[in-house]
Design a protein around this motif. Sequence first.
Motif, PDB file in Angstrom:
ATOM      1  N   UNK A 407       0.877  -1.174   0.000  1.00 32.59           N
ATOM      2  CA  UNK A 407       0.000   0.000   0.000  1.00 32.59           C
ATOM      3  C   UNK A 407       0.911   1.219   0.000  1.00 32.59           C
ATOM      4  N   UNK A 408       0.823   2.053  -1.032  1.00 35.13           N
ATOM      5  CA  UNK A 408       1.729   3.193  -1.158  1.00 35.13           C
ATOM      6  C   UNK A 408       0.920   4.473  -1.304  1.00 35.13           C
ATOM      7  N   UNK A 426      -2.269   3.768  -3.677  1.00 38.10           N
ATOM      8  CA  UNK A 426      -2.436   2.659  -4.612  1.00 38.10           C
ATOM      9  C   UNK A 426      -1.997   1.371  -3.919  1.00 38.10           C
ATOM     10  N   UNK A 427      -2.562   0.262  -4.373  1.00 38.34           N
ATOM     11  CA  UNK A 427      -2.265  -1.048  -3.811  1.00 38.34           C
ATOM     12  C   UNK A 427      -1.948  -2.019  -4.939  1.00 38.34           C
ATOM     13  N   UNK A 481      -1.149   4.728 -11.901  1.00 40.56           N
ATOM     14  CA  UNK A 481      -1.593   3.601 -11.073  1.00 40.56           C
ATOM     15  C   UNK A 481      -1.580   2.267 -11.808  1.00 40.56           C
ATOM     16  N   UNK A 482      -1.418   2.308 -13.136  1.00 41.73           N
ATOM     17  CA  UNK A 482      -1.380   1.071 -13.921  1.00 41.73           C
ATOM     18  C   UNK A 482       0.036   0.521 -14.082  1.00 41.73           C
ATOM     19  N   UNK A 483       1.018   1.163 -13.428  1.00 44.96           N
ATOM     20  CA  UNK A 483       2.386   0.662 -13.515  1.00 44.96           C
ATOM     21  C   UNK A 483       2.480  -0.756 -12.970  1.00 44.96           C
ATOM     22  N   UNK A 484       3.242  -1.577 -13.659  1.00 45.82           N
ATOM     23  CA  UNK A 484       3.588  -2.891 -13.141  1.00 45.82           C
ATOM     24  C   UNK A 484       4.946  -2.811 -12.455  1.00 45.82           C
TER      25      UNK A 484
END
Length: 679
Positions: A407-408, A426-427, A481-484
């Motif tokens: 969780x960031x 984001x999680x 937020x869609x970063x892998x």
Amino acid sequence: MKMRSKMKIDHILFALALTPCIALPAGAGEQQVQSGGEMVVTASRMEQQSIDVPITTQVITRDQIEMSGARDVGDLIGKYITGHFHKFNGLLSPVGLRGFRSDSHGSDLNGYVLILIDGHRTGTGNAAKINLDRIERVEVVKGPSSALYGSAAMGGVINLITKTGDGPLGGSITGEYGSFDYYKGQVSTGGEVSDTFRFFITASIDEIGDYSDPTFGTVYNSGIERKEIGGNVVYTFSDRHEVRLGGNYSDLYSESPSWRNWITYSAHDPNARQNSDKSIGYADLEYNGEFLDGKLHWKALAYYLYDKNHWFWGFPDPDSSQTKYIDKTIGTDHQFTWRMTSWNTLLVGFTIESLEKESSGTENFQPSTPLTPGLDYDNQALFIQDSMDLFDNRVNLIAAARYDRFDVTTKRAKTGTYADFNERSETYDRISPKFGIGVKFLDEMLRVRANIGDGFKSPTADQLSADYVDVRSGVRFLGNPDLDPETSRTFDIGFDVYHSDLSLTVSYFHTDWKDKIVRESLVNNGQGITTYTNHGDATIAGFEIGAEWILGQTFNLPFDASLWSNMAFNTEKEDEQTGEDLLYISDYEVKSGLNLGYAGVRAQLSHVLVGSQMITNFDTFMNEEKGTFSFWDLTVRYRFAGSWEINGSILNLFDQEVEWARGYIMPERNYRIGLTWNF
């Protein structure tokens, strides 16, 4: 050009000449390595003999630390371990393994190599911050270790194992003096007070002034001051239950030289005044207990980490502009080791960590917006490992996996003005597996091994969740937020030969690096936007070769003698999207030496050779090749009159130009001498 080519050829010929006497990085001159029986804990989180762990594990012993002439962990890794160490002025040394490095500015979660101390994070990726006075040995695991240690372990793990006061009660007082007004004073004490209580405590202060390099003379504003204290207290309730309380605090001050008119390789600026105030500290509590007649072992860790980086970069008054980051981490790690049968051991555990980054800035004596906002990380992880020793311990298998959840949150900095700052969270989660096998032949004189495993690096909180406008530049910083996570999959194969006076290890590794995270600049409706994206893949592959030749045994010499060396050849390091070489990965590295010992005298002559690499020239912001460099060091220690020891080092023996990073030329030939009284 002809001279440079000849120099490269000479270096390679020297390296090849040492090939028959290349040492395991684990040994680098220690005769115990050739047996393959050294106890290690990092690769499998359990205490096992190195020959029973199919994962590539290398050890730097206390004797090697003493003979290295190194002042901090960064210099030590740079001398013995291949993987491309980087070093800048101002106590800043990220360390590398297999083409990956820890973070250049010290954030351990933002790096690709993880530095641990006694099994938990140190809180920094800057190895220059960590002194060597408390370190008993260093265990290095090359290759992805996320299956047991989580994020930032793509290249491997470096575990610093501290002294706990084993042995008789005593102590030492040391004084050292050397070139560039260097001095150091240290007091240490410890030992076994009783059958149940032992301890080790050390405190030191050292300082060095402006040094000179071989080409441009005095490097103005390059001094360093260090004040450090730390230790361990161990209480043994019984032969099955033990508690250790440890900690360390380092107060570090360093200056930052610069080139005149900011032109690299012009001349060092005598008016440079920029500096930094860095400190690092931790406290940990460890419990080890055995249950069910020793079949079940519980190791519990609780720890607090503190890491401060405070830069003073104003001009002409450095206090006029400042940037400060403080990281605080609270964590706990528990593992349960169940010896189910004589050949099968199961390990399960969990880790819980919470990190908070506070950031602040000053510009022209006014509060300002720092480059990085405040960040929060919360990490929960579960891990499991099964270790099997089959066919009378001739076959060793390890299978492990770890689940991480993050969780960031991006938080407003303590100073500065933002427009539209949104504290977003984001999680995400990640599973990392690993498998290894080792097979022994010829009464354990030969071992063949193979490993495959995944590593990953978590996106930073601002890369995922930033959403603010920097009013100074008008640029909007927008997380994705869609970063892998960045990931890697590595397989390596190799063999080890252990003979009475010769050891040899050969490994080949191949890493597929996926979803690299890069910064991306966009323009939307006239406004600049900085965001992040997963940018293509890369491949890193190469050979690692090591051996040690105990000359004293081979030739029945009346004194101890051994030749050692560690080699790495990176045969592939390609960005698959651009087709170009990855930056900051050298073509080859050779770290070699000769160790001698007779009566109370020990000596080590060592040589480091680092091949060419592609880098970014930050004067032109173009990529270019940085050439080969090398250097020699000599260290001698002599113990006399029972309790006295004198040591001396000549560093950069042949006064060569040493430049780990472009524009940061290291000291010319310099000297140190010290005297220790042991009581």
